[in-house]
Design an enzyme around this catalytic site. Structure first.
Site, PDB file in Angstrom:
ATOM      1  CE  LYS A  99      -3.032   2.874   2.631  1.00 50.50           C
ATOM      2  NZ  LYS A  99      -3.404   3.312   3.989  1.00 50.50           N
ATOM      3  N   GLY A 160      -7.517   9.519   9.406  1.00 56.41           N
ATOM      4  CA  GLY A 160      -7.787   9.597  10.833  1.00 56.41           C
ATOM      5  C   GLY A 160      -8.789  10.643  11.251  1.00 56.41           C
ATOM      6  CB  ALA A 187      -7.861   7.981   4.426  1.00 57.26           C
ATOM      7  N   GLY A 188     -10.564   8.291   6.276  1.00 54.40           N
ATOM      8  CA  GLY A 188     -11.643   9.214   6.565  1.00 54.40           C
ATOM      9  C   GLY A 188     -12.925   8.599   7.080  1.00 54.40           C
ATOM     10  CG  ASN A 209      -5.636   1.652  11.906  1.00 56.26           C
ATOM     11  OD1 ASN A 209      -5.443   0.475  12.163  1.00 56.26           O
ATOM     12  ND2 ASN A 209      -5.168   2.618  12.678  1.00 56.26           N
ATOM     13  CB  THR A 210      -8.412   6.119  12.991  1.00 63.55           C
ATOM     14  OG1 THR A 210      -7.069   6.274  12.515  1.00 63.55           O
ATOM     15  CG2 THR A 210      -8.597   6.953  14.244  1.00 63.55           C
TER      16      THR A 210
END
Length: 258
Positions: A99, A160, A187-188, A209-210
């Site tokens: 990635k 994040g 992301a986001g 992830n976050t």
């Protein structure tokens, strides 16, 4: 037929890809991975112990017989840094998949697309399967595909941030104009409805992830994200009803006994 996510000829049962950072413990991370149903997880090469096997590592908590490891080049700010990091991951036996992240701004963590395209071109020539994290920009995505990317991974919002999909029109354009490789929203995403929206817009998968790691109950959130991705995918395949300005009766008047 199974509705698998296929990247570079490899099939994955889950369309949810999850990360390994920010968890309160490695044990919690492992439980969240299991609850998510994901069969691919990302690992930040520059943030993991790759050499001293006498010390605990997050790699010890990933069952590599069930889960495919996708190294990422997080915290790289130039093409050269990212290329070296990908090579290191391959040399230590993680994977020849990557990635690819090349960050252009420290505060927003937006990608440097010029450096990203260059790194993609080099790594593809060296035999890597490259999945670049990029802006929700059609032109950048086309250039990455021309450079040999096996998928494009446009952001929904800054990494994040948990803001959800900020530019649905851009993702719709990407979905309509990119058919050669998978489009994975990266992301986001902050909550399950964000993941569902991304999938309803036609994304082939979602990486997060976050949103899971920073939830009060990471394992329960992982389950929610699993279900949201499945639901969003089914909605996209089913085809939603058209939006109408005025009401349309659920029970039509034609044939009504008078």
């Amino acid at each position: 037929m199974p509705d698998n996510l296929v990247i570079a000829g490899r099939a994955f049962k889950s369309r949810l890809i999850v990360g390994t950072g920010k968890y309160r413990s490695f044990q919690e991370m492992a439980r969240a991975h299991a609850a998510s149903g994901a069969d691919m997880v990302t690992v930040a090469v520059r943030r993991v112990n790759l050499t001293d096997r006498s010390k605990e590592s997050l790699l010890d908590y990933i069952d590599r017989e069930k889960i495919f490891i996708l190294p990422n080049t997080a915290a790289c700010y130039t093409a050269d840094e990212a290329i070296r990091t990908a090579r290191l991951a391959r040399e230590v036996g993680l994977s020849n998949w990557v990635k690819l992240e090349v960050i252009g701004d420290q505060q927003t963590l937006f990608p440097d697309t010029e450096q990203l395209i260059e790194a993609t071109r080099v790594l593809v020539k060296e035999g890597f399967v490259v999945l670049p994290y990029t802006n929700d920009d059609l032109i950048a995505a086309r250039k990455l595909i021309d450079a040999g990317a096996s998928a494009v991974m446009p952001l929904a919002a800054p990494i994040g941030s948990g803001l959800g999909v900020q530019n649905p029109a851009n993702l719709r354009i990407l979905r309509e104009r990119i058919t050669e490789v998978p489009m994975i929203v990266d992301a986001g995403v902050g909550t399950a409805s964000d993941a569902a929206v991304a999938m309803e817009l036609g994304a082939d998968g979602v990486l997060m992830n976050t949103a899971i790691a920073e939830a009060q109950d990471a394992v329960l959130m992982a389950e929610a994200m699993r279900d949201a991705v499945i639901a969003g995918r089914k909605c996209y395949l089913a085809g939603r009803m058209p939006k109408r300005l005025y009401a349309s009766a659920s029970s039509p008047m034609s044939g009504v006994v008078r």
